[in-house]
Design a protein around this motif. Structure first.
Motif, short mmCIF file in Angstrom:
data_model
loop_
_atom_site.label_atom_id
_atom_site.label_comp_id
_atom_site.label_asym_id
_atom_site.label_seq_id
_atom_site.Cartn_x
_atom_site.Cartn_y
_atom_site.Cartn_z
N UNK A 56 185.00 74.98 41.25
CA UNK A 56 185.95 74.74 40.22
C UNK A 56 185.73 74.87 38.72
N UNK A 57 184.56 74.11 38.21
CA UNK A 57 184.13 74.02 36.98
C UNK A 57 183.78 75.21 36.60
N UNK A 58 183.11 76.27 37.19
CA UNK A 58 182.54 77.31 36.71
C UNK A 58 183.04 78.58 37.08
N UNK A 59 183.80 78.76 38.07
CA UNK A 59 184.60 79.89 38.24
C UNK A 59 186.03 79.81 38.09
N UNK A 60 186.66 78.56 38.31
CA UNK A 60 187.76 78.12 38.24
C UNK A 60 188.74 78.24 39.34
N UNK A 61 189.98 77.08 39.62
CA UNK A 61 190.66 77.11 40.93
C UNK A 61 191.41 78.20 41.15
#
Length: 170
Positions: A89-94
Motif C-alpha cells: 500500500x505504501x509503495x505501490x498504492x491502493x
C-alpha cells in the motif's frame, strides 16, 4: 490460488538456491544473499492474508530446516510477510494494487516495484541479521551486513523477477 504449479516451482527453486548455493557461497561477511524472500515479494496481490502468512512461514521454516539455522529465516520471513500488505500500500498504492495480479516490475512500474522490493528486502535483512547478532554490541558490523546483503539480495531478485514469464501477471 493463482498458478499453483508455477509458485510451487518458484518456492522450490528459491529455497534450493538459498540452501545449496548462497548459504555455501563465501563472497564476504558483508554479502549474504537471502534470495528466498523473492517468493514472498512475488506472491499474488489478491491472495488471502492467511494463505500469504502461511506461505511466508513455510518458506522460512523449510529454509531453516534445510540449512540448519535455528528459526532465523522463519522469524524474518513471517514478519516480512505480515508487513507485506502495508509495504504494498505504501509503495505501490491502493488504487494501483486493484489493477494488478502480481507485483512484477512490468505490472507495477519499475520505480514502484523497486521501492516495494527494496523495502521488503531491507526489512527482511534487518530482522534476519539483528536476530542473528542477538545484541547491539556489534551494531556497526551488523548494519554493514544488512546494507551489503540487502543490496545483493535486491539485485538477484530483480534479475530473477525479470526471468519470470510476462504471462504470469495475467
Amino acid at each position: 490460488m493463482h498458478r499453483v504449479v508455477e509458485y510451487t516451482l518458484m518456492f522450490l527453486v528459491l529455497v534450493l538456491l538459498q540452501v545449496f548455493l548462497f548459504d555455501n557461497l563465501n563472497l564476504s561477511p558483508y554479502l549474504y544473499p537471502l534470495v528466498y524472500v523473492g517468493f514472498i515479494i512475488l506472491l499474488p496481490v489478491g491472495l488471502h492474508p492467511a494463505w500469504t502468512l502461511l506461505l511466508g512461514f513455510l518458506v522460512g521454516a523449510v529454509t531453516d530446516l534445510l540449512s540448519g539455522t535455528p528459526g532465523l529465516n522463519t522469524i524474518a520471513s513471517t514478519a516480512t510477510t505480515f508487513c507485506r500488505p502495508a509495504l504494498l500500500n505504501l509503495t505501490i498504492g491502493k488504487d494501483a494494487l486493484q489493477e494488478i495480479i502480481l507485483p512484477l516490475p512490468l505490472q507495477t512500474g519499475r520505480a514502484k516495484w523497486m521501492k516495494y522490493a527494496g523495502a521488503a528486502i531491507l526489512l527482511h535483512c534487518m530482522l534476519f541479521f539483528f536476530f542473528e547478532a542477538a545484541s547491539f554490541r556489534y551494531a556497526g558490523f551488523t548494519l554493514l551486513r544488512i546494507a551489503g546483503s540487502a543490496t545483493t539480495t535486491f539485485l538477484l531478485i530483480w534479475f530473477l523477477a525479470g526471468l519470470l514469464p510476462a504471462r504470469m501477471g495475467k
